[in-house]
Design a protein around this motif. Structure first.
Motif, PDB file in Angstrom:
ATOM      1  N   VAL A  61      49.622  40.323  34.105  1.00  0.00           N
ATOM      2  CA  VAL A  61      48.912  40.693  35.248  1.00  0.00           C
ATOM      3  C   VAL A  61      49.689  39.596  36.472  1.00  0.00           C
ATOM      4  O   VAL A  61      49.990  39.781  37.499  1.00  0.00           O
ATOM      5  CB  VAL A  61      47.375  40.628  35.320  1.00  0.00           C
ATOM      6  N   PHE A  62      49.380  38.349  35.926  1.00  0.00           N
ATOM      7  CA  PHE A  62      49.897  37.210  36.839  1.00  0.00           C
ATOM      8  C   PHE A  62      51.341  37.297  37.171  1.00  0.00           C
ATOM      9  O   PHE A  62      51.564  37.009  38.303  1.00  0.00           O
ATOM     10  CB  PHE A  62      49.424  35.761  36.130  1.00  0.00           C
ATOM     11  N   GLU A 198      44.253  26.007  41.740  1.00  0.00           N
ATOM     12  CA  GLU A 198      43.437  26.565  40.835  1.00  0.00           C
ATOM     13  C   GLU A 198      44.198  26.789  39.512  1.00  0.00           C
ATOM     14  O   GLU A 198      45.575  27.255  39.444  1.00  0.00           O
ATOM     15  CB  GLU A 198      42.914  28.029  41.288  1.00  0.00           C
TER      16      GLU A 198
ATOM     17  N   THR B  57      44.317  34.024  44.997  1.00  0.00           N
ATOM     18  CA  THR B  57      43.639  33.467  43.751  1.00  0.00           C
ATOM     19  C   THR B  57      43.765  34.040  42.447  1.00  0.00           C
ATOM     20  O   THR B  57      44.098  35.137  42.540  1.00  0.00           O
ATOM     21  CB  THR B  57      42.058  33.011  44.066  1.00  0.00           C
ATOM     22  N   ALA B  58      43.492  33.637  41.352  1.00  0.00           N
ATOM     23  CA  ALA B  58      43.156  34.317  40.062  1.00  0.00           C
ATOM     24  C   ALA B  58      42.514  35.667  40.292  1.00  0.00           C
ATOM     25  O   ALA B  58      42.997  36.509  39.867  1.00  0.00           O
ATOM     26  CB  ALA B  58      42.726  33.498  38.911  1.00  0.00           C
ATOM     27  N   ASP B  59      41.207  35.423  41.063  1.00  0.00           N
ATOM     28  CA  ASP B  59      40.535  36.654  41.015  1.00  0.00           C
ATOM     29  C   ASP B  59      41.261  37.799  41.873  1.00  0.00           C
ATOM     30  O   ASP B  59      41.120  39.023  41.502  1.00  0.00           O
ATOM     31  CB  ASP B  59      39.140  36.212  41.751  1.00  0.00           C
ATOM     32  N   VAL B  61      44.630  38.117  42.323  1.00  0.00           N
ATOM     33  CA  VAL B  61      45.549  38.395  41.518  1.00  0.00           C
ATOM     34  C   VAL B  61      45.409  39.448  40.491  1.00  0.00           C
ATOM     35  O   VAL B  61      45.838  40.781  40.321  1.00  0.00           O
ATOM     36  CB  VAL B  61      46.553  37.322  40.816  1.00  0.00           C
ATOM     37  N   PHE B  62      44.180  39.289  40.055  1.00  0.00           N
ATOM     38  CA  PHE B  62      43.704  40.024  38.689  1.00  0.00           C
ATOM     39  C   PHE B  62      43.145  41.560  39.338  1.00  0.00           C
ATOM     40  O   PHE B  62      43.664  42.640  39.051  1.00  0.00           O
ATOM     41  CB  PHE B  62      42.599  39.605  38.096  1.00  0.00           C
ATOM     42  N   VAL B 200      39.630  35.616  30.334  1.00  0.00           N
ATOM     43  CA  VAL B 200      39.977  34.665  31.171  1.00  0.00           C
ATOM     44  C   VAL B 200      39.086  34.297  32.036  1.00  0.00           C
ATOM     45  O   VAL B 200      38.498  35.082  32.856  1.00  0.00           O
ATOM     46  CB  VAL B 200      41.212  34.950  31.662  1.00  0.00           C
ATOM     47  N   THR B 201      38.440  33.071  32.290  1.00  0.00           N
ATOM     48  CA  THR B 201      37.858  32.611  33.245  1.00  0.00           C
ATOM     49  C   THR B 201      38.252  32.005  34.496  1.00  0.00           C
ATOM     50  O   THR B 201      39.187  31.119  34.425  1.00  0.00           O
ATOM     51  CB  THR B 201      36.846  31.644  32.582  1.00  0.00           C
ATOM     52  N   ALA B 202      38.018  32.489  35.641  1.00  0.00           N
ATOM     53  CA  ALA B 202      38.634  31.976  36.905  1.00  0.00           C
ATOM     54  C   ALA B 202      38.014  30.863  37.339  1.00  0.00           C
ATOM     55  O   ALA B 202      36.649  30.638  36.893  1.00  0.00           O
ATOM     56  CB  ALA B 202      38.762  33.278  37.905  1.00  0.00           C
ATOM     57  N   SER B 203      38.170  30.191  38.367  1.00  0.00           N
ATOM     58  CA  SER B 203      37.612  28.955  38.789  1.00  0.00           C
ATOM     59  C   SER B 203      36.292  29.298  39.545  1.00  0.00           C
ATOM     60  O   SER B 203      35.353  28.345  39.616  1.00  0.00           O
ATOM     61  CB  SER B 203      38.624  28.109  39.793  1.00  0.00           C
ATOM     62  N   THR B 204      36.464  30.463  39.795  1.00  0.00           N
ATOM     63  CA  THR B 204      34.881  30.946  40.541  1.00  0.00           C
ATOM     64  C   THR B 204      33.911  31.138  39.433  1.00  0.00           C
ATOM     65  O   THR B 204      32.674  31.352  39.814  1.00  0.00           O
ATOM     66  CB  THR B 204      35.214  32.207  41.274  1.00  0.00           C
TER      67      THR B 204
END
Lengths: 220, 220
Positions: A61-62, A198, B57-59, B61-62, B200-204
Motif C-alpha cells: 500500500v505504501f 512520521e 501521512t501514513a493514515d 496513504v492507507f 501497523v500503527t500510525a503516529s496518530t
C-alpha cells in the motif's frame, strides 16, 4: 481540489548507513551492485495494489503512493542508462523495454544532448541540461497540474534537497548496511529540522518515513 | 497483470468494542450517531493522496487503497439512505449530492424495488434483492475485471464474512469505546484463523489492519 503542486520524492530506499544506490551502475547491475536496497519490492504495485497477484500488505500500500497524482518525473541520467559522456548511437531507450512505468513526461538531466524518446504508454523522455531550479520550471509546464516526482538517483535527490526544493519524501529505511554506494545525505546536516517526519514500521521490518515540509518553511 | 479478482472490504472503521456504525441512522446522522468512528478522516484521499491539500501521512496513504483497482461496490441500503420499507417517491439520490465518490457501478441490497440511478461521474446505483452469493455474481459482471468492494454497513460486511466470501479487509481500529452501535463481529468467532493479519500503527495512534485470506482456505 485546490491542492498546490508538490515536489515529491517517492519510494526511495535508503540503507542504515545512508546509501540509496550502488556506486557502479552497469548494464548488468542497474542498481550498481546494491540490489539489496530493493528487498522484496514488487514494482508492479506502484501503479496500484491491484497490479500484483499478491496479498495487500502495508509495504505494498505504501508503495502505491508512487503514482498517485504525479504528472512528471525528473531523473538523473544514471537512472535512464549506464552510458557516460556523449550518448552513443546504440538505440538505447532506457532500462524498461517497451513499457517504462512512468506513463508521464520524464526529464532526464544530462549535459549531453539527446533527441526526445516517446513510448505508446505516455512516457516521453526529454533530455535537458539544466539546474534543479530550471528543470523544475520546465517540469511544472509538463506536469499538467500534477505533482513533480524527483525520481533519483540519490545524487539528483541530494541536489534538489540542497536547494530546498522538495516538499515531500517517502523513504524506505532498509535494515541493511551496504558499506559503500551513493550517499543520500552528503552536505545535508540538519535538513530534518525543515520537515515533519512520521515513521511507521511494517511487519516485514521495513521502516517507512514520510517527510512533509513545514508550512512555515514554505513561506520563509 | 493476471491477478485474480478479489472481494475486498476497504477502510472499515471499528471501535475497540467491535462496532462499525451507529444504530440510529437518520437524515442528520448518516453514521447513526457514531461519527467518532471516522476520527479526522479526510475522505478526499480515497481517490488518491493528491486530492487533499494536506500532508501525505501514513493514515492518508492507507486510505488511498480504497479506490485502487475496484470495479464495483456492494452496499446495504442504510449506506444509500435513511429510508426504511418501500422507497418513498422523494427524489432521494443518496447522501452524496451530485458526485458520489464511487465512480463505478454500485449494487444496493434491498428487498424493495427501485429504479436504477445514474450520475455523470460513472456512479450507477442498481437496486437488487439478492443473497450475498447472488449479488457477487452480478457484481462480477459489472466490475469490468476490477475488484469488488463490500462497502458496508457492518451488517452487510458481516453477511459476506459469514458466507466466507471476503478475500481482503482493511480495518482501521479506532481507539474509542462506543458502548452501542452495529456490531461487526456477531457470529464470527474464530474467523481470524482464515486470514493473515498485519497490524501497523500510525503516529496518530490509529491501528491499520490488513486481512488477507490464506491461500489454502481459497481452495479448501
Amino acid at each position: 481540489m485546490s491542492r498546490s503542486q508538490q515536489v515529491r520524492v517517492d519510494l526511495l530506499n535508503v540503507s542504515l548507513d545512508g546509501y540509496a544506490a550502488g556506486d557502479h551502475i552497469t548494464l548488468d547491475e542497474p542498481i550498481g551492485g546494491a540490489g539489496e536496497l530493493f528487498g522484496n519490492f514488487d514494482g508492479r504495485v506502484i501503479a496500484g495494489v491491484q497490479n500484483a497477484d499478491a496479498p495487500i500488505t502495508a509495504d505494498r500500500v505504501f508503495s502505491s503512493v508512487w503514482g498517485q497524482g504525479v504528472g512528471v518525473e525528473i531523473m538523473g541520467r544514471g537512472k535512464f542508462g549506464p552510458q557516460q559522456g556523449d550518448w552513443p548511437d546504440d538505440g538505447w531507450r532506457g532500462w524498461w523495454e517497451d513499457a517504462p512505468p512512468f506513463e508521464t513526461p520524464v526529464i532526464v538531466l544530462t549535459h549531453h544532448a539527446h533527441d526526445t524518446i516517446s513510448f505508446d504508454n505516455g512516457t516521453v523522455f526529454h533530455f535537458v541540461d539544466a539546474s534543479p531550479t530550471k528543470a523544475l520550471e520546465l517540469a511544472r509546464d509538463l506536469a499538467g497540474g500534477g505533482d513533480i516526482r524527483i525520481g533519483g538517483g540519490p545524487s539528483t535527490v541530494n541536489q534538489f534537497l540542497r536547494d530546498g526544493l522538495v516538499d515531500f519524501m517517502h523513504l524506505t529505511i532498509q535494515p541493511i548496511v551496504l558499506g559503500r554506494g551513493v550517499p543520500l545525505w552528503s552536505g545535508l546536516g540538519g535538513i530534518h529540522k525543515n520537515y515533519d517526519i512520521e515513521s511507521v514500521t511494517a511487519s516485514t521490518g521495513l521502516i517507512h518515513q514520510f517527510w512533509n515540509r513545514h508550512h512555515d518553511e514554505d513561506t520563509g
